[in-house]
Structures are given as structure tokens and as C-alpha cells.
Design an enzyme around this catalytic site. Sequence first.
Site, PDB file in Angstrom:
ATOM      1  N   THR A 125     -10.203   7.534  -4.044  1.00 25.32           N
ATOM      2  CA  THR A 125     -10.272   6.324  -3.234  1.00 25.32           C
ATOM      3  C   THR A 125      -9.545   6.501  -1.912  1.00 25.32           C
ATOM      4  O   THR A 125      -8.426   7.020  -1.864  1.00 25.32           O
ATOM      5  CB  THR A 125      -9.667   5.134  -3.996  1.00 25.32           C
ATOM      6  OG1 THR A 125     -10.378   4.955  -5.223  1.00 25.32           O
ATOM      7  CG2 THR A 125      -9.756   3.853  -3.177  1.00 25.32           C
ATOM      8  N   LYS A 148     -14.588   7.005  -2.732  1.00 25.71           N
ATOM      9  CA  LYS A 148     -14.727   5.548  -2.663  1.00 25.71           C
ATOM     10  C   LYS A 148     -13.971   5.062  -1.435  1.00 25.71           C
ATOM     11  O   LYS A 148     -12.785   5.361  -1.272  1.00 25.71           O
ATOM     12  CB  LYS A 148     -14.169   4.894  -3.919  1.00 25.71           C
ATOM     13  CG  LYS A 148     -14.265   3.377  -3.924  1.00 25.71           C
ATOM     14  CD  LYS A 148     -13.906   2.836  -5.293  1.00 25.71           C
ATOM     15  CE  LYS A 148     -13.916   1.325  -5.339  1.00 25.71           C
ATOM     16  NZ  LYS A 148     -13.695   0.802  -6.692  1.00 25.71           N
ATOM     17  N   LYS A 150     -12.608   1.996   0.781  1.00 24.43           N
ATOM     18  CA  LYS A 150     -12.251   0.593   0.867  1.00 24.43           C
ATOM     19  C   LYS A 150     -12.418   0.111   2.306  1.00 24.43           C
ATOM     20  O   LYS A 150     -11.964   0.784   3.252  1.00 24.43           O
ATOM     21  CB  LYS A 150     -10.796   0.385   0.426  1.00 24.43           C
ATOM     22  CG  LYS A 150     -10.537   0.700  -1.046  1.00 24.43           C
ATOM     23  CD  LYS A 150     -11.096  -0.368  -1.955  1.00 24.43           C
ATOM     24  CE  LYS A 150     -10.612  -0.196  -3.387  1.00 24.43           C
ATOM     25  NZ  LYS A 150     -11.122  -1.262  -4.282  1.00 24.43           N
ATOM     26  N   ASP A 175     -16.544  -0.168  -0.883  1.00 26.06           N
ATOM     27  CA  ASP A 175     -16.053  -1.343  -1.609  1.00 26.06           C
ATOM     28  C   ASP A 175     -15.353  -2.314  -0.664  1.00 26.06           C
ATOM     29  O   ASP A 175     -14.199  -2.118  -0.297  1.00 26.06           O
ATOM     30  CB  ASP A 175     -15.081  -0.908  -2.710  1.00 26.06           C
ATOM     31  CG  ASP A 175     -14.621  -2.072  -3.566  1.00 26.06           C
ATOM     32  OD1 ASP A 175     -15.164  -3.179  -3.408  1.00 26.06           O
ATOM     33  OD2 ASP A 175     -13.715  -1.868  -4.409  1.00 26.06           O
ATOM     34  N   LYS A 246     -14.317  -2.664 -16.351  1.00 24.86           N
ATOM     35  CA  LYS A 246     -12.885  -2.360 -16.328  1.00 24.86           C
ATOM     36  C   LYS A 246     -12.229  -2.994 -17.552  1.00 24.86           C
ATOM     37  O   LYS A 246     -12.459  -4.175 -17.839  1.00 24.86           O
ATOM     38  CB  LYS A 246     -12.223  -2.911 -15.060  1.00 24.86           C
ATOM     39  CG  LYS A 246     -12.659  -2.248 -13.766  1.00 24.86           C
ATOM     40  CD  LYS A 246     -11.963  -2.904 -12.576  1.00 24.86           C
ATOM     41  CE  LYS A 246     -12.358  -2.246 -11.269  1.00 24.86           C
ATOM     42  NZ  LYS A 246     -11.771  -2.958 -10.097  1.00 24.86           N
ATOM     43  N   CYS A 274     -10.958   1.079 -12.816  1.00 21.54           N
ATOM     44  CA  CYS A 274      -9.620   0.752 -13.299  1.00 21.54           C
ATOM     45  C   CYS A 274      -8.843   0.077 -12.189  1.00 21.54           C
ATOM     46  O   CYS A 274      -9.259   0.054 -11.036  1.00 21.54           O
ATOM     47  CB  CYS A 274      -8.877   2.013 -13.754  1.00 21.54           C
ATOM     48  SG  CYS A 274      -8.487   3.161 -12.405  1.00 21.54           S
ATOM     49  N   ASP A 296     -14.631   5.672 -11.598  1.00 23.35           N
ATOM     50  CA  ASP A 296     -13.556   5.446 -10.621  1.00 23.35           C
ATOM     51  C   ASP A 296     -12.259   5.203 -11.390  1.00 23.35           C
ATOM     52  O   ASP A 296     -11.814   4.075 -11.552  1.00 23.35           O
ATOM     53  CB  ASP A 296     -13.913   4.246  -9.731  1.00 23.35           C
ATOM     54  CG  ASP A 296     -12.823   3.920  -8.734  1.00 23.35           C
ATOM     55  OD1 ASP A 296     -12.028   4.819  -8.399  1.00 23.35           O
ATOM     56  OD2 ASP A 296     -12.747   2.748  -8.295  1.00 23.35           O
ATOM     57  N   ASP A 298      -9.157   6.797 -10.771  1.00 19.94           N
ATOM     58  CA  ASP A 298      -8.102   7.536 -10.073  1.00 19.94           C
ATOM     59  C   ASP A 298      -6.805   6.744  -9.946  1.00 19.94           C
ATOM     60  O   ASP A 298      -5.905   7.148  -9.216  1.00 19.94           O
ATOM     61  CB  ASP A 298      -8.576   7.992  -8.696  1.00 19.94           C
ATOM     62  CG  ASP A 298      -8.761   6.849  -7.695  1.00 19.94           C
ATOM     63  OD1 ASP A 298      -8.903   5.691  -8.146  1.00 19.94           O
ATOM     64  OD2 ASP A 298      -8.792   7.109  -6.480  1.00 19.94           O
TER      65      ASP A 298
END
Length: 330
Positions: A125, A148, A150, A175, A246, A274, A296, A298
Site C-alpha cells: 500500500t 494499492k 490511496k 482506493d 475483512k 485487513c 491486501d 500488508d
Amino acid sequence: MLRTLRAVRDRFGLTAPFRIARGVKTAADVVTVTIGQGDAVGRGEGVPYPRYGETVDGALAAIEAVRPLIEAGEGRAAIGRAMPPGAARNALDCALWDLEARIAGTTVAALCGRPGPAPLASAITIGIDAPGAMAAVARRAAPAPLLKVKVDAVGAADCIRAVRAAAPAPRLIVDPNESWTIDDLLRIEDVLVEQRVHLLEQPLPAGADEALAGRRWRVPLCADESLHVTDDLDALAGRYTHVNVKLDKTGGLTEALVLAEAARSRGFGLMVGCMICSSLGIAPAMLVADGAEFVDLDGPLWLAEDRPGGAVDREGVLSPPAPGFWGGGA
């Protein structure tokens, strides 16, 4: 045989601030549950999330309220009936799975009919920052198979372009964490296609995603905040192609396994994610992640120090924790 229950707050400092559209995190505050029966001990972890009205103190109080059930030997089904989904139930549910496996001399994977956890590609991420800073992180993470990104509603296109230029090969998840409007999405859709974004996660606020219906989007859309448990799936049909499971939303591994299977049967692609947590939080999730299209997990990689024996990442491939860390076994 009577059981013992211990629930405590643990705090893990992060190696760097974790910035998303909702705010900045500098430490992971988790609830750690330990349940003992005879010589066997099971552990579980939950991350209370303010977005869902949760706090550590509230989670500890919720666990204390069901102490009589736990200490009397009740199992996961009783806890599932007594508690709503969320971080508190997740910590208890996962601790009970761990305890059950250790008492039986087997593994959680065997109990739920799944292969043991194996290394898997898990997203690295990249938190919100200036485009140049995000590009620098992406450049270091470029060997990973999945990134990923953000973003929020300001400068998202520039950040996505910067990351893609620095890391041309990996699959890409973007995201916005509910920070966009439908107009934002319409404006940026061309950029998402041009930059080869493989998945867009929860662009609109949960409750506003009816605006996604009735249009064929050119990038797959994944529900995160809009999905908690199996009963939520029907409302997501025609709006999302994928769902993010999740354990802190489902309230544990028990419901996560049911939700993942139900999502697949309805034709949704599966992502397993998570919170920022230790390896005790992702060890159960790795069982759900087997065969998921996007993973995902991490969260522990952001910690300055994980729990001993935790998961290990090598260029975006996450190896499970050491044998016996969680889930029975040696």
C-alpha cells in the site's frame, strides 16, 4: 472444562504515518484476546475502527460482557449469536478457532477444510502524499506484483499517474476510501483506464453507492465499507464487481468463510483485506485469501515491530507466520 479469558489493548508503532482520505494513523491500537483451556491457549486479534463507531474501550467492554459464555465453554456459534459483527467478535472468534485446533491436535486449515496457508501475492500500500513522494515509494515497490494506491478527492489523477510511471508492471488497486462523488468518478474514469488500474475500491460513501447502478464502468469496482456480512451482498449486485472481505468487518473467520463462498456463488470477484494490524490479525485472513483475485494483507508491514514469528514479505509476496504462531500445528 472451564476456560480462562484475557483481553487487553496492545499498541504497535508504525514505521511511517499511514495516510488515507479519512485521516492519518501513526500507531495500530488492537485488542488481543487469549483463551485458555487446560494446557491449550488460543489467540485472536481485532482492530476497533472509528469509521464503524468502534473504540478499543468499547471492544474490551463487549468482550467482558460475554465472558460468562466463554468461561462456561461456549463456542463460536454462541458468540456469533450474542455479539454483532466487528472487531471484538473477530478477536474472540479467531481465538476460539485457534484454541479448538490446539485441543484437537490439528490445524484451523484442516478444521475448515482448506489447504494450509501458503505464500501469496499481497498488495503493497502507498499512502496519500505528494505525487513525487508516492512515486518514490512506488519505485521501491515496483518489483511487487500488486500495489494499492490511496487517494482522496484532491489531485488523485496526478498521484495515480505518478505511481504508474514509477511502477509500470504491477497490477494496481486505487482506493479513495469513500472520498469521491459520482461526478469525481465520471471525471477520472478515463485516467483509471489509461493508467491500467485493475480495481477501484469503494469510491463513493457507503449508502451513496446506488449511484453506481445502471452504468457499465470500464474499471472493476470493489465494495469495502459497503460490505460487512453475507446479508449485505444482495444490495451490491449491479453496483460492484468485487467485494472486500475483512475479518474485522465480518466479526471473525467463521462469517468470513461463509461470506467469501456466498460472494463467489453470486458472481462477485473476491478481495481479502485487513486493517493496520499485527500478523495475529492476518494469519486467519490468509486462509480466506486462498484463491482470491486480490489480496491486501500488508497491515503488519507498516509496524515498526510485529509479533515474534509473524508473516514475512519479500517484494510483495507474503509468507505466512511461523508454524504454531496461530491456527494450531507445531
